[in-house]
Design a protein around this motif. Structure first.
Motif, short mmCIF file in Angstrom:
data_model
loop_
_atom_site.label_atom_id
_atom_site.label_comp_id
_atom_site.label_asym_id
_atom_site.label_seq_id
_atom_site.Cartn_x
_atom_site.Cartn_y
_atom_site.Cartn_z
N ALA A 9 19.08 -8.24 5.56
CA ALA A 9 18.01 -8.73 4.70
C ALA A 9 16.79 -7.94 5.14
O ALA A 9 16.32 -8.10 6.26
CB ALA A 9 17.80 -10.22 4.90
N GLY A 10 16.33 -7.06 4.29
CA GLY A 10 15.31 -6.12 4.73
C GLY A 10 15.96 -5.10 5.66
O GLY A 10 17.18 -4.93 5.68
N ASP A 49 15.53 -4.91 9.11
CA ASP A 49 15.72 -5.25 10.51
C ASP A 49 16.45 -6.57 10.71
O ASP A 49 16.73 -6.96 11.84
CB ASP A 49 14.38 -5.27 11.25
CG ASP A 49 13.37 -6.16 10.54
OD1 ASP A 49 13.70 -6.66 9.45
OD2 ASP A 49 12.27 -6.35 11.09
N ASN A 50 16.75 -7.27 9.64
CA ASN A 50 17.46 -8.53 9.78
C ASN A 50 18.94 -8.28 9.54
O ASN A 50 19.46 -8.45 8.43
CB ASN A 50 16.89 -9.55 8.79
CG ASN A 50 17.43 -10.94 9.05
OD1 ASN A 50 18.28 -11.13 9.91
ND2 ASN A 50 16.96 -11.90 8.28
N ILE A 51 19.62 -7.89 10.61
CA ILE A 51 21.01 -7.44 10.52
C ILE A 51 21.93 -8.57 10.97
O ILE A 51 21.65 -9.24 11.96
CB ILE A 51 21.23 -6.23 11.46
CG1 ILE A 51 20.23 -5.11 11.16
CG2 ILE A 51 22.66 -5.74 11.39
CD1 ILE A 51 20.51 -4.34 9.93
N ALA A 52 23.01 -8.75 10.25
CA ALA A 52 23.97 -9.77 10.68
C ALA A 52 25.38 -9.31 10.35
O ALA A 52 25.58 -8.33 9.64
CB ALA A 52 23.67 -11.09 9.97
N THR A 53 26.34 -10.04 10.89
CA THR A 53 27.75 -9.74 10.65
C THR A 53 28.36 -10.82 9.77
O THR A 53 28.30 -12.01 10.11
CB THR A 53 28.51 -9.67 11.99
OG1 THR A 53 27.96 -8.61 12.76
CG2 THR A 53 29.98 -9.40 11.78
N SER A 73 24.36 -8.65 -2.78
CA SER A 73 23.59 -9.77 -2.25
C SER A 73 24.53 -10.84 -1.69
O SER A 73 25.41 -11.35 -2.40
CB SER A 73 22.74 -10.41 -3.34
OG SER A 73 21.86 -9.47 -3.88
N LEU A 74 24.29 -11.20 -0.44
CA LEU A 74 25.16 -12.16 0.23
C LEU A 74 25.15 -13.51 -0.48
O LEU A 74 26.19 -14.19 -0.57
CB LEU A 74 24.71 -12.31 1.69
CG LEU A 74 25.63 -13.08 2.61
CD1 LEU A 74 27.01 -12.44 2.70
CD2 LEU A 74 25.01 -13.19 4.00
N ASP A 98 35.03 5.79 8.97
CA ASP A 98 34.43 6.46 10.13
C ASP A 98 33.32 7.43 9.69
O ASP A 98 32.23 7.45 10.28
CB ASP A 98 35.53 7.21 10.90
CG ASP A 98 34.98 7.90 12.15
OD1 ASP A 98 34.38 7.19 12.99
OD2 ASP A 98 35.14 9.12 12.28
N SER A 99 33.57 8.20 8.64
CA SER A 99 32.54 9.12 8.12
C SER A 99 31.32 8.34 7.65
O SER A 99 30.18 8.77 7.83
CB SER A 99 33.08 9.93 6.94
OG SER A 99 34.05 10.86 7.39
N THR A 100 31.56 7.19 7.02
CA THR A 100 30.46 6.38 6.50
C THR A 100 29.65 5.78 7.64
O THR A 100 28.41 5.81 7.63
CB THR A 100 31.02 5.27 5.59
OG1 THR A 100 31.95 5.86 4.68
CG2 THR A 100 29.92 4.57 4.82
N LEU A 101 30.35 5.24 8.65
CA LEU A 101 29.69 4.63 9.80
C LEU A 101 28.79 5.65 10.50
O LEU A 101 27.68 5.34 10.94
CB LEU A 101 30.73 4.13 10.81
CG LEU A 101 31.55 2.90 10.41
CD1 LEU A 101 32.72 2.74 11.36
CD2 LEU A 101 30.69 1.65 10.39
N ARG A 102 29.28 6.89 10.62
CA ARG A 102 28.52 7.91 11.33
C ARG A 102 27.27 8.33 10.59
O ARG A 102 26.30 8.74 11.20
CB ARG A 102 29.38 9.17 11.50
CG ARG A 102 30.26 9.07 12.68
CD ARG A 102 30.95 10.40 12.92
NE ARG A 102 31.60 10.30 14.19
CZ ARG A 102 31.31 11.07 15.23
NH1 ARG A 102 30.41 12.01 15.14
NH2 ARG A 102 31.95 10.90 16.35
N SER A 103 27.34 8.29 9.26
CA SER A 103 26.23 8.84 8.47
C SER A 103 25.30 7.78 7.91
O SER A 103 24.25 8.11 7.37
CB SER A 103 26.78 9.71 7.33
OG SER A 103 27.38 10.87 7.86
N ASN A 104 25.66 6.50 8.00
CA ASN A 104 24.81 5.48 7.40
C ASN A 104 24.76 4.21 8.25
O ASN A 104 25.76 3.51 8.40
CB ASN A 104 25.33 5.14 5.99
CG ASN A 104 24.33 4.35 5.21
OD1 ASN A 104 23.81 3.34 5.68
ND2 ASN A 104 24.02 4.80 4.02
N LEU A 105 23.57 3.95 8.76
CA LEU A 105 23.38 2.82 9.67
C LEU A 105 23.60 1.47 9.02
O LEU A 105 23.82 0.48 9.71
CB LEU A 105 21.94 2.85 10.19
CG LEU A 105 21.73 3.46 11.56
CD1 LEU A 105 20.32 3.19 12.01
CD2 LEU A 105 22.73 2.87 12.56
N SER A 106 23.53 1.40 7.69
CA SER A 106 23.62 0.11 7.02
C SER A 106 25.06 -0.36 6.88
O SER A 106 25.33 -1.40 6.28
CB SER A 106 22.93 0.15 5.66
OG SER A 106 23.73 0.82 4.73
#
Lengths: 241, 241
Positions: free
Chosen positions: B23-24, B26-30, B52-53, B183-191
């Motif tokens: 959410a935004g 910096d509000n990261i969740a699993t 949207s969750l 794996d390629s996606t994880l490496r190139s995109n923090l979201s």
């Protein structure tokens, strides 16, 4: 759409752009998106463009006009700017102003236009610099931590760059890396298309030291593309999980 | 953001999702984005969600409610639907209706919400089917020509799928392909972030035949990721251009 990429390495800068433009889905054309401004040995500037063709063409045209007619009031020539930072500022301001003009015209149609650019350059005695200029005219610069900048359809071709490009990558490897990055993009996205324009600017040469147009049927590019597919498939087969 | 991918192969279906939501910035969740509905041997449905969750959670909750309380007026249970096409229609209608409700609430904040889903399933006697459901509730289906569907940050991981996934790819190779695509996606995109949820649905089993949560520190995944990096670098070094 478009895919353009620029690398800033210790050995020099490597730039690659595609040439596909589309108005709507089916009006496809080929336009050069790489523009070189040179006073060999003194100054070199390479601009890569992405976005609305009317914005990028008019921006390049105004930049050229200011170079050719510095006597026009308010003209700021990128070939006379004192530093590469000033070059980036002039290009950013020109892009923002053109975009605003055209956006204003497009308002009636409730359509909005946009464009971004990569600017690479060096002037004698200065450092090589690589900028990404946003539609609003502000910009960011490549650094040792992030030695490449991309505009347009940048996601398909990012994983390979993330993995192989480092500031001390040599120019030959860098050339290969941008071509493979483009190859991945071409395969996965129809809006990016051949031919390609490649430029290499060796450090401190202050001129374009290598330039190449790669046509759709280029045998070397096709060979590279096939070799890369084979390498990926072989690598894939070898991995155990 | 999110990355989810589903493959429809002759041997079965392979599904993979990440778990990162934000959410935004910096509000990261699993949050789990893979939901399984099973009547083992009779019917299996796996849903992957992106967007949207609040939309995806409410959609899944309403689908569950209709399964648990078929007596509610208008309730349409995906576990009672006659065909997978009907399942896709029920999910599409539910998603569209939830999205509209929430969008209406969000209007005041001038924010718009959206979500999409991948639906994989088979009922006894029917064919395996794989759908991508758009926010508006309409959908497309994977075919032999296009045996995979992706939602979320799909571009980074598409080149590897384009190159190695064919309808006759085996389930083990398919598992490897989706993990490398992730794996390629994880490496190139923090979201997009670990842990991952993987499900395998072998043909005609009508149940999930393999399920795995892969945690951030999973040694096998890390080994695979490193082996793939090495394979790419070696392949890269071998190519001549």
């Amino acid at each position: 759409m478009t895919y353009c990429v620029g690398l800033l390495l210790k050995a020099g800068m490597v730039l690659l752009s595609d040439t596909r433009t589309n108005a709507g889905l089916d009006n496809i054309a080929t336009y050069r998106k790489m523009f070189t401004f040179e006073d060999p040995g003194e100054r070199v500037i390479v601009i890569l463009t992405a976005g609305s063709l009317s914005v990028t063409q008019t921006t390049i045209a105004r930049l050229r006009e200011s170079i050719d007619h510095p006597e026009i009031e308010g003209a700021q020539s990128i070939m006379a700017a004192q530093t590469m930072l000033e070059v980036a500022e002039i290009i950013g301001n020109t892009l923002a102003s053109v975009r605003e003009d055209i956006d204003h015209k497009m308002n009636a149609a409730k359509v909005s236009v946009s464009a971004s650019m990569i600017v690479a350059g060096q002037r004698k005695g200065g450092a090589m610099r690589l900028f990404l200029i946003y539609p609003e005219g502000n910009f960011i610069e490549a650094t040792e931590d992030t030695p490449f900048l991309q505009i347009g359809e940048h996601k398909y071709g990012k994983p390979i760059l993330d993995r192989v490009v480092r500031p001390d990558t040599g120019l030959e490897d860098a050339r290969k890396a941008v071509l493979l990055s483009m190859d991945s993009t071409l395969r996965s996205n129809l809006s990016v298309g051949m031919p390609l324009d490649l430029a290499i600017v060796a450090k401190d040469a202050c001129r374009v030291t290598g330039v190449q147009r790669i046509e759709a049927n280029d045998p070397d590019f096709r060979k590279m593309s096939e070799a890369w597919s084979n390498a990926l498939r072989e690598g894939f087969q070898k991995i155990e999980i």
